[in-house]
Design a protein around this motif. Structure first.
Motif, PDB file in Angstrom:
ATOM      1  N   LEU A  28     -16.434 -46.883  86.568  1.00 14.72           N
ATOM      2  CA  LEU A  28     -17.209 -46.261  87.639  1.00 14.72           C
ATOM      3  C   LEU A  28     -16.673 -44.836  87.804  1.00 14.72           C
ATOM      4  CD1 LEU A  28     -17.419 -49.186  90.234  1.00 14.72           C
ATOM      5  CD2 LEU A  28     -19.274 -48.275  88.835  1.00 14.72           C
ATOM      6  N   TYR A  29     -17.479 -43.871  87.439  1.00 13.09           N
ATOM      7  CA  TYR A  29     -17.038 -42.487  87.304  1.00 13.09           C
ATOM      8  C   TYR A  29     -16.608 -41.862  88.627  1.00 13.09           C
ATOM      9  CZ  TYR A  29     -17.311 -37.460  86.434  1.00 13.09           C
ATOM     10  OH  TYR A  29     -17.031 -36.116  86.351  1.00 13.09           O
ATOM     11  N   VAL A  30     -15.418 -41.236  88.613  1.00 11.23           N
ATOM     12  CA  VAL A  30     -14.962 -40.393  89.724  1.00 11.23           C
ATOM     13  C   VAL A  30     -14.282 -39.161  89.137  1.00 11.23           C
ATOM     14  CG1 VAL A  30     -14.590 -42.401  91.222  1.00 11.23           C
ATOM     15  CG2 VAL A  30     -12.662 -41.441  89.967  1.00 11.23           C
ATOM     16  N   ALA A  31     -14.384 -38.033  89.834  1.00 11.72           N
ATOM     17  CA  ALA A  31     -13.742 -36.805  89.377  1.00 11.72           C
ATOM     18  C   ALA A  31     -13.682 -35.806  90.523  1.00 11.72           C
ATOM     19  CB  ALA A  31     -14.500 -36.192  88.202  1.00 11.72           C
ATOM     20  N   GLU A  32     -12.713 -34.914  90.447  1.00 14.25           N
ATOM     21  CA  GLU A  32     -12.667 -33.803  91.384  1.00 14.25           C
ATOM     22  C   GLU A  32     -13.557 -32.698  90.845  1.00 14.25           C
ATOM     23  OE1 GLU A  32      -9.442 -31.046  93.823  1.00 14.25           O
ATOM     24  OE2 GLU A  32      -8.797 -32.158  92.046  1.00 14.25           O
ATOM     25  N   ASN A  33     -14.374 -32.136  91.723  1.00 16.70           N
ATOM     26  CA  ASN A  33     -15.290 -31.067  91.311  1.00 16.70           C
ATOM     27  C   ASN A  33     -15.496 -30.142  92.511  1.00 16.70           C
ATOM     28  OD1 ASN A  33     -17.376 -29.390  90.506  1.00 16.70           O
ATOM     29  ND2 ASN A  33     -18.542 -31.021  89.512  1.00 16.70           N
ATOM     30  N   LYS A  34     -14.876 -28.976  92.459  1.00 18.18           N
ATOM     31  CA  LYS A  34     -14.915 -28.029  93.581  1.00 18.18           C
ATOM     32  C   LYS A  34     -16.322 -27.485  93.842  1.00 18.18           C
ATOM     33  CE  LYS A  34     -10.459 -28.115  94.358  1.00 18.18           C
ATOM     34  NZ  LYS A  34      -9.902 -28.703  95.616  1.00 18.18           N
ATOM     35  N   GLU A  35     -17.214 -27.671  92.888  1.00 16.85           N
ATOM     36  CA  GLU A  35     -18.576 -27.164  93.063  1.00 16.85           C
ATOM     37  C   GLU A  35     -19.481 -28.175  93.779  1.00 16.85           C
ATOM     38  OE1 GLU A  35     -20.053 -25.977  89.269  1.00 16.85           O
ATOM     39  OE2 GLU A  35     -18.553 -24.394  88.996  1.00 16.85           O
ATOM     40  N   MET A  36     -18.982 -29.379  93.985  1.00 13.35           N
ATOM     41  CA  MET A  36     -19.764 -30.422  94.645  1.00 13.35           C
ATOM     42  C   MET A  36     -19.463 -30.438  96.143  1.00 13.35           C
ATOM     43  SD  MET A  36     -21.531 -31.941  92.222  1.00 13.35           S
ATOM     44  CE  MET A  36     -22.011 -33.475  93.013  1.00 13.35           C
ATOM     45  N   ASP A  37     -20.436 -30.884  96.933  1.00 14.54           N
ATOM     46  CA  ASP A  37     -20.191 -31.077  98.363  1.00 14.54           C
ATOM     47  C   ASP A  37     -19.081 -32.108  98.537  1.00 14.54           C
ATOM     48  OD1 ASP A  37     -22.187 -29.322  99.038  1.00 14.54           O
ATOM     49  OD2 ASP A  37     -23.708 -30.878  99.345  1.00 14.54           O
ATOM     50  N   GLY A  38     -18.042 -31.717  99.278  1.00 17.38           N
ATOM     51  CA  GLY A  38     -16.921 -32.612  99.483  1.00 17.38           C
ATOM     52  C   GLY A  38     -15.849 -32.502  98.421  1.00 17.38           C
ATOM     53  N   ASN A  39     -16.105 -31.717  97.360  1.00 16.77           N
ATOM     54  CA  ASN A  39     -15.151 -31.436  96.286  1.00 16.77           C
ATOM     55  C   ASN A  39     -14.907 -32.593  95.315  1.00 16.77           C
ATOM     56  OD1 ASN A  39     -14.726 -28.795  97.260  1.00 16.77           O
ATOM     57  ND2 ASN A  39     -13.182 -29.548  98.711  1.00 16.77           N
ATOM     58  N   PHE A  40     -15.682 -33.660  95.436  1.00 13.77           N
ATOM     59  CA  PHE A  40     -15.565 -34.777  94.504  1.00 13.77           C
ATOM     60  C   PHE A  40     -16.960 -35.213  94.074  1.00 13.77           C
ATOM     61  CE2 PHE A  40     -11.689 -35.090  97.012  1.00 13.77           C
ATOM     62  CZ  PHE A  40     -10.722 -35.318  96.045  1.00 13.77           C
ATOM     63  N   GLU A  41     -17.028 -35.820  92.896  1.00 15.60           N
ATOM     64  CA  GLU A  41     -18.236 -36.514  92.480  1.00 15.60           C
ATOM     65  C   GLU A  41     -17.837 -37.923  92.061  1.00 15.60           C
ATOM     66  OE1 GLU A  41     -20.109 -34.656  89.144  1.00 15.60           O
ATOM     67  OE2 GLU A  41     -18.216 -33.962  88.286  1.00 15.60           O
ATOM     68  N   HIS A  42     -18.713 -38.883  92.360  1.00 14.12           N
ATOM     69  CA  HIS A  42     -18.363 -40.269  92.045  1.00 14.12           C
ATOM     70  C   HIS A  42     -19.615 -41.126  91.986  1.00 14.12           C
ATOM     71  CE1 HIS A  42     -18.916 -41.887  96.218  1.00 14.12           C
ATOM     72  NE2 HIS A  42     -18.702 -40.621  96.530  1.00 14.12           N
ATOM     73  N   SER A  43     -19.452 -42.276  91.374  1.00 18.08           N
ATOM     74  CA  SER A  43     -20.551 -43.220  91.248  1.00 18.08           C
ATOM     75  C   SER A  43     -20.886 -43.834  92.596  1.00 18.08           C
ATOM     76  CB  SER A  43     -20.158 -44.336  90.267  1.00 18.08           C
ATOM     77  OG  SER A  43     -21.067 -45.409  90.328  1.00 18.08           O
ATOM     78  N   GLY A  44     -22.173 -44.105  92.801  1.00 19.13           N
ATOM     79  CA  GLY A  44     -22.601 -44.799  94.012  1.00 19.13           C
ATOM     80  C   GLY A  44     -22.821 -46.282  93.767  1.00 19.13           C
ATOM     81  N   TYR A  45     -22.241 -46.792  92.681  1.00 21.36           N
ATOM     82  CA  TYR A  45     -22.446 -48.183  92.314  1.00 21.36           C
ATOM     83  C   TYR A  45     -21.325 -49.074  92.829  1.00 21.36           C
ATOM     84  CZ  TYR A  45     -26.457 -47.200  89.349  1.00 21.36           C
ATOM     85  OH  TYR A  45     -27.696 -46.831  88.910  1.00 21.36           O
ATOM     86  N   PHE A  46     -21.686 -50.342  93.057  1.00 21.56           N
ATOM     87  CA  PHE A  46     -20.733 -51.374  93.461  1.00 21.56           C
ATOM     88  C   PHE A  46     -20.471 -52.287  92.269  1.00 21.56           C
ATOM     89  CE2 PHE A  46     -22.661 -51.355  98.021  1.00 21.56           C
ATOM     90  CZ  PHE A  46     -22.016 -50.152  98.302  1.00 21.56           C
ATOM     91  N   ALA A  47     -19.245 -52.787  92.182  1.00 24.68           N
ATOM     92  CA  ALA A  47     -18.895 -53.791  91.171  1.00 24.68           C
ATOM     93  C   ALA A  47     -18.692 -55.131  91.860  1.00 24.68           C
ATOM     94  CB  ALA A  47     -17.629 -53.381  90.427  1.00 24.68           C
ATOM     95  N   LEU A  48     -19.088 -56.192  91.179  1.00 24.13           N
ATOM     96  CA  LEU A  48     -18.936 -57.550  91.691  1.00 24.13           C
ATOM     97  C   LEU A  48     -17.886 -58.279  90.860  1.00 24.13           C
ATOM     98  CD1 LEU A  48     -19.818 -59.973  93.442  1.00 24.13           C
ATOM     99  CD2 LEU A  48     -21.680 -60.360  91.801  1.00 24.13           C
TER     100      LEU A  48
END
Length: 206
Positions: A146-166
């Protein structure tokens, strides 16, 4: 009126022998769901300052997300939907949720505690977890894919997946299959239909 369950079991015993009964029963009770992979070992701190590991979820069906409390975009909706899932299984000790913060420098246990109260976290098995950023990123990107990363160009400075794992009781990531027989792998935490699918699959595993 005949009891066809007893008739069926009797036929199984007659044809295959008594040893076959557990296998036949298992075939019809085991959920027909894909196995995506095993959750790696983890150890983080929750909103109450307690150390929580993957072993604390052993024997429980649980849902996993990666978020952060200052997220201005998708996290509020994700956690509104997670609360709906919580409420569906409220009172079931065999269900849990693990929410990992990808901004642990800010999301201390105290901050997570306030966030949990704000969103209505009401079950003891919902842990909001913080720790070393590198370990959390590794768990997200490699452990769960599930992708996560720091990205200063994004709102909140992070980008990440909106998915849930079961995850099932044995610590294996599970999912249903799509109409073409392919595992969906994860559930869209922003989509109403996906949330209903997730509820159904949690019940299936429980």
């Amino acid at each position: 009126m005949k009891n066809y369950s007893y008739v069926g079991i009797s036929l199984v015993i007659l044809i295959f022998g008594i040893w076959a009964v557990p296998k036949i029963i298992a075939k019809f009770t085991t959920p027909d769901m894909a196995e995506i992979g095993e959750v790696p070992k983890f150890s983080f701190t929750n909103q109450d300052g307690e150390t929580i590991t993957n072993e604390d979820y052993r024997g429980k069906v649980y849902v996993v997300e990666f978020f952060f409390t200052t997220c201005p975009t998708i996290c509020p909706k994700m956690n509104e939907n997670m609360v709906k899932i919580q409420n569906e299984f409220y009172g079931n000790p065999n269900f849990g949720i693990a929410s990992f913060s990808i901004y642990p420098e800010h999301d201390t246990p105290k901050v997570l505690k306030a966030y949990a109260e704000e969103y209505g976290v009401a079950i003891p098995n919902w842990n909001m977890l913080t720790g070393e950023r590198e370990a959390i990123f590794e768990l997200a990107n490699t452990g769960f894919n599930l992708y996560v990363a720091e990205n200063k160009e994004m709102d909140g400075n992070f980008e990440h997946s909106g998915y849930f794992a079961l995850v099932d009781q044995e610590g294996v990531i599970r999912s249903r299959y799509d109409d073409f027989g392919n595992p969906i792998a994860f559930y869209n935490g922003l989509d109403k239909k996906n949330i209903e699918m997730l509820k159904e699959d949690i019940k299936n595993l429980l």
